[in-house]
Motif scaffolding. Structure first.
Motif, mmCIF file in Angstrom:
data_model
loop_
_atom_site.group_PDB
_atom_site.id
_atom_site.type_symbol
_atom_site.label_atom_id
_atom_site.label_comp_id
_atom_site.label_asym_id
_atom_site.label_seq_id
_atom_site.Cartn_x
_atom_site.Cartn_y
_atom_site.Cartn_z
ATOM 1 N N VAL A 169 0.836 -1.203 0.000
ATOM 2 C CA VAL A 169 0.000 0.000 0.000
ATOM 3 C C VAL A 169 0.867 1.247 0.000
ATOM 4 O O VAL A 169 0.609 2.209 -0.746
ATOM 5 C CB VAL A 169 -0.958 -0.011 1.212
ATOM 6 N N LEU A 170 1.907 1.253 0.807
ATOM 7 C CA LEU A 170 2.798 2.412 0.862
ATOM 8 C C LEU A 170 3.516 2.623 -0.469
ATOM 9 O O LEU A 170 3.649 3.759 -0.940
ATOM 10 C CB LEU A 170 3.817 2.230 1.989
ATOM 11 N N GLU A 171 3.995 1.564 -1.066
ATOM 12 C CA GLU A 171 4.704 1.702 -2.344
ATOM 13 C C GLU A 171 3.771 2.157 -3.458
ATOM 14 O O GLU A 171 4.211 2.804 -4.408
ATOM 15 C CB GLU A 171 5.369 0.371 -2.691
ATOM 16 N N GLN A 172 2.478 1.832 -3.332
ATOM 17 C CA GLN A 172 1.513 2.277 -4.331
ATOM 18 C C GLN A 172 1.121 3.735 -4.118
ATOM 19 O O GLN A 172 1.060 4.525 -5.069
ATOM 20 C CB GLN A 172 0.265 1.396 -4.291
ATOM 21 N N ARG A 173 0.864 4.108 -2.863
ATOM 22 C CA ARG A 173 0.409 5.461 -2.580
ATOM 23 C C ARG A 173 1.561 6.460 -2.472
ATOM 24 O O ARG A 173 1.374 7.650 -2.723
ATOM 25 C CB ARG A 173 -0.404 5.471 -1.274
ATOM 26 N N LEU A 174 2.745 5.972 -2.110
ATOM 27 C CA LEU A 174 3.905 6.841 -1.938
ATOM 28 C C LEU A 174 5.081 6.255 -2.712
ATOM 29 O O LEU A 174 6.042 5.731 -2.126
ATOM 30 C CB LEU A 174 4.257 6.977 -0.452
ATOM 31 N N ALA A 218 -13.783 -1.736 16.872
ATOM 32 C CA ALA A 218 -13.756 -3.076 16.280
ATOM 33 C C ALA A 218 -13.085 -3.094 14.915
ATOM 34 O O ALA A 218 -13.128 -4.086 14.214
ATOM 35 C CB ALA A 218 -15.183 -3.616 16.160
ATOM 36 N N ARG A 219 -12.476 -1.989 14.495
ATOM 37 C CA ARG A 219 -11.868 -1.932 13.172
ATOM 38 C C ARG A 219 -10.681 -2.879 13.075
ATOM 39 O O ARG A 219 -9.905 -3.015 13.989
ATOM 40 C CB ARG A 219 -11.412 -0.509 12.857
ATOM 41 N N ARG A 220 -10.541 -3.502 11.939
ATOM 42 C CA ARG A 220 -9.433 -4.421 11.703
ATOM 43 C C ARG A 220 -8.932 -4.257 10.275
ATOM 44 O O ARG A 220 -9.471 -3.482 9.494
ATOM 45 C CB ARG A 220 -9.888 -5.887 11.905
ATOM 46 N N GLY A 221 -7.903 -5.026 9.937
ATOM 47 C CA GLY A 221 -7.474 -5.202 8.572
ATOM 48 C C GLY A 221 -7.314 -3.946 7.762
ATOM 49 O O GLY A 221 -6.461 -3.109 8.039
ATOM 50 N N ASP A 222 -8.157 -3.814 6.729
ATOM 51 C CA ASP A 222 -7.993 -2.744 5.754
ATOM 52 C C ASP A 222 -8.057 -1.369 6.398
ATOM 53 O O ASP A 222 -7.322 -0.472 6.012
ATOM 54 C CB ASP A 222 -9.062 -2.853 4.666
ATOM 55 N N ARG A 223 -8.951 -1.184 7.360
ATOM 56 C CA ARG A 223 -9.105 0.149 7.950
ATOM 57 C C ARG A 223 -7.872 0.541 8.750
ATOM 58 O O ARG A 223 -7.415 1.682 8.659
ATOM 59 C CB ARG A 223 -10.357 0.191 8.825
ATOM 60 N N ALA A 224 -7.327 -0.352 9.551
ATOM 61 C CA ALA A 224 -6.113 -0.041 10.306
ATOM 62 C C ALA A 224 -4.945 0.196 9.361
ATOM 63 O O ALA A 224 -4.150 1.116 9.551
ATOM 64 C CB ALA A 224 -5.799 -1.174 11.278
ATOM 65 N N ARG A 225 -4.848 -0.630 8.320
ATOM 66 C CA ARG A 225 -3.785 -0.475 7.335
ATOM 67 C C ARG A 225 -3.920 0.863 6.606
ATOM 68 O O ARG A 225 -2.931 1.572 6.381
ATOM 69 C CB ARG A 225 -3.846 -1.633 6.341
ATOM 70 N N HIS A 226 -5.160 1.226 6.249
ATOM 71 C CA HIS A 226 -5.395 2.501 5.567
ATOM 72 C C HIS A 226 -5.035 3.669 6.481
ATOM 73 O O HIS A 226 -4.441 4.656 6.030
ATOM 74 C CB HIS A 226 -6.860 2.598 5.143
ATOM 75 N N LEU A 227 -5.378 3.587 7.753
ATOM 76 C CA LEU A 227 -5.065 4.665 8.691
ATOM 77 C C LEU A 227 -3.557 4.855 8.808
ATOM 78 O O LEU A 227 -3.056 5.992 8.786
ATOM 79 C CB LEU A 227 -5.661 4.360 10.059
ATOM 80 N N MET A 228 -2.806 3.781 8.901
ATOM 81 C CA MET A 228 -1.356 3.886 9.033
ATOM 82 C C MET A 228 -0.742 4.493 7.769
ATOM 83 O O MET A 228 0.152 5.346 7.855
ATOM 84 C CB MET A 228 -0.760 2.512 9.323
ATOM 85 N N ALA A 229 -1.246 4.096 6.606
ATOM 86 C CA ALA A 229 -0.745 4.679 5.356
ATOM 87 C C ALA A 229 -1.078 6.162 5.274
ATOM 88 O O ALA A 229 -0.260 6.973 4.828
ATOM 89 C CB ALA A 229 -1.336 3.934 4.163
ATOM 90 N N GLN A 230 -2.277 6.541 5.712
ATOM 91 C CA GLN A 230 -2.668 7.948 5.690
ATOM 92 C C GLN A 230 -1.795 8.772 6.623
ATOM 93 O O GLN A 230 -1.402 9.901 6.300
ATOM 94 C CB GLN A 230 -4.138 8.077 6.085
#
Length: 368
Positions: free
Chosen positions: A42-47, A123-135
């Motif tokens: 995700v990071l390599e794609q967005r950044l 209760a957030r998991r997976g994609d949402r936590a990953r998206h938050l860290m990338a943001q």
């Protein structure tokens, strides 16, 4: 070996190291889950612009009770100790704004540190936590994730910032600071812009009060009128430089805003921080001076009676005389602001100098 981007441009072997520091228990599980779910991709794609390497470290960093500033400072120390470029800290301690409102995450572009409050994720998991860290990593690089990737903040600009962050300028002893500046110009501009330097002095109430008191005193004192009339442009310019230098030095030295590199390999990271800090303070103080100059001109025109002014200086007064009075008044008010800044606590000055981006529990971003 060079890596070729989809657009066909050759990329250097630059590598950005993201450190993820997670408290034991659920935070470290979430960090490992985000890594397994493809956070690096995700990071390599967005950044784009460099390879990304992620290192996960289990560490609570601070013991409760601890403030948000304590967490950021501890994460920054670990960043320097481990040689990371940016760090995201997952904590089980609550996070708050300066108004004591609970938030989901903090991002401090100046420190290259982001902190996530894991309990606020619910209760957030997976994609949402990953998206938050990338943001959050985007915010650390001064990239607004809400803007379209065209024009300012476009993909080439983002790639350049990432490439600058992941490239070592070298260890040549000559002109090291100049090499850091020229080799990281877009990254530095993003850090300073995210830091909102024009708002710096608005957060220093004692400095503002002292500046106002000094300005009023100057405007009602006939000796100041005569000094303004006899100083001339060179001395007035010197007063400007002296007053600005006094405020900048008071803020940086008094609050110990500069860092020292604990190891030789941290020199570039620390130099980036110190250059961005100096730029933030200089821009903030210069903005403060410009506003004071306008206010001094308006106050002089409204409060200083032409007849009294003329009697004090011994000749008819014109617009240029009022301009010189406003100029000197502004410099004296700025010196008063330096005295007021010296009375501010170190924590207040740091909060003023280093703007922080806060994400609410609903995922919105609030710039403080």
């Amino acid at each position: 070996m060079c890596v070729v981007s989809p657009a066909g441009e050759a990329l250097s072997s630059a590598c950005v190291v993201l450190g993820v520091v997670a408290a034991p228990g659920r935070p470290v599980q979430m960090a490992q889950r985000a890594l397994a779910d493809g956070l690096q991709s995700v990071l390599e794609q967005r950044l784009p612009g460099a390879k990304w390497r992620i290192e996960v470290e289990q560490d609570r960093l601070v013991a409760a009770p601890a403030s948000d500033a304590d967490i950021v400072a501890a994460a920054r120390r670990m960043l320097l100790r481990r040689g990371w470029d940016v760090v995201v800290c997952l904590t089980d301690l609550p996070l708050h704004t300066r108004a004591r409102r609970p938030v989901l995450a903090h991002a401090s572009p100046m420190h290259q540190v982001a902190v996530v409050c894991v309990p606020a994720l619910g209760a957030r998991r997976g994609d949402r936590a990953r998206h938050l860290m990338a943001q959050l990593v985007e915010q650390l690089l001064g990239v607004d994730p809400n803007l379209p990737r065209s024009g300012a903040g476009s993909a080439p600009d983002v790639s350049q910032r990432v490439r600058e962050l992941g490239t070592d300028v070298g260890e040549q002893p000559y002109a090291f600071t100049a090499r850091v500046l020229t080799g990281n110009i877009r990254l530095l501009l993003g850090m300073v812009r995210a830091n909102q330097p024009w708002r710096l002095t608005l957060r220093l109430s004692r400095a503002l009060a002292a500046a106002a008191a000094a300005g009023v005193f100057a405007l009602v004192t006939s000796d100041i009128w005569r000094l303004a009339d006899t100083f001339g442009a060179v001395r007035l310019a010197g007063a400007t430089v002296g007053s600005l230098t006094a405020v900048v030095a008071t803020l940086i030295i008094g609050a110990e805003l500069w860092e020292r590199a604990p190891q030789r390999r941290n020199r570039e990271q620390v130099a980036l921080f110190n250059i961005a800090t100096t730029a933030t303070v200089v821009i903030g103080v210069a903005t403060f001076y410009a506003v004071l100059l306008v206010l001094a001109g308006v106050a002089a025109a409204c409060l200083v009676v032409p007849r009294g002014f003329s009697d004090a200086v011994g000749h008819p007064v014109h617009v240029s005389d009022y301009a010189e009075l406003a100029w000197l008044t502004c410099s004296l008010a700025t010196l008063g602001g330096a005295l007021g800044a010296g009375l501010e606590t170190d924590d207040v000055v740091r909060d003023a100098a280093y703007a922080q981006q806060n994400s609410t529990a609903t995922g919105d971003t609030d710039l403080q």
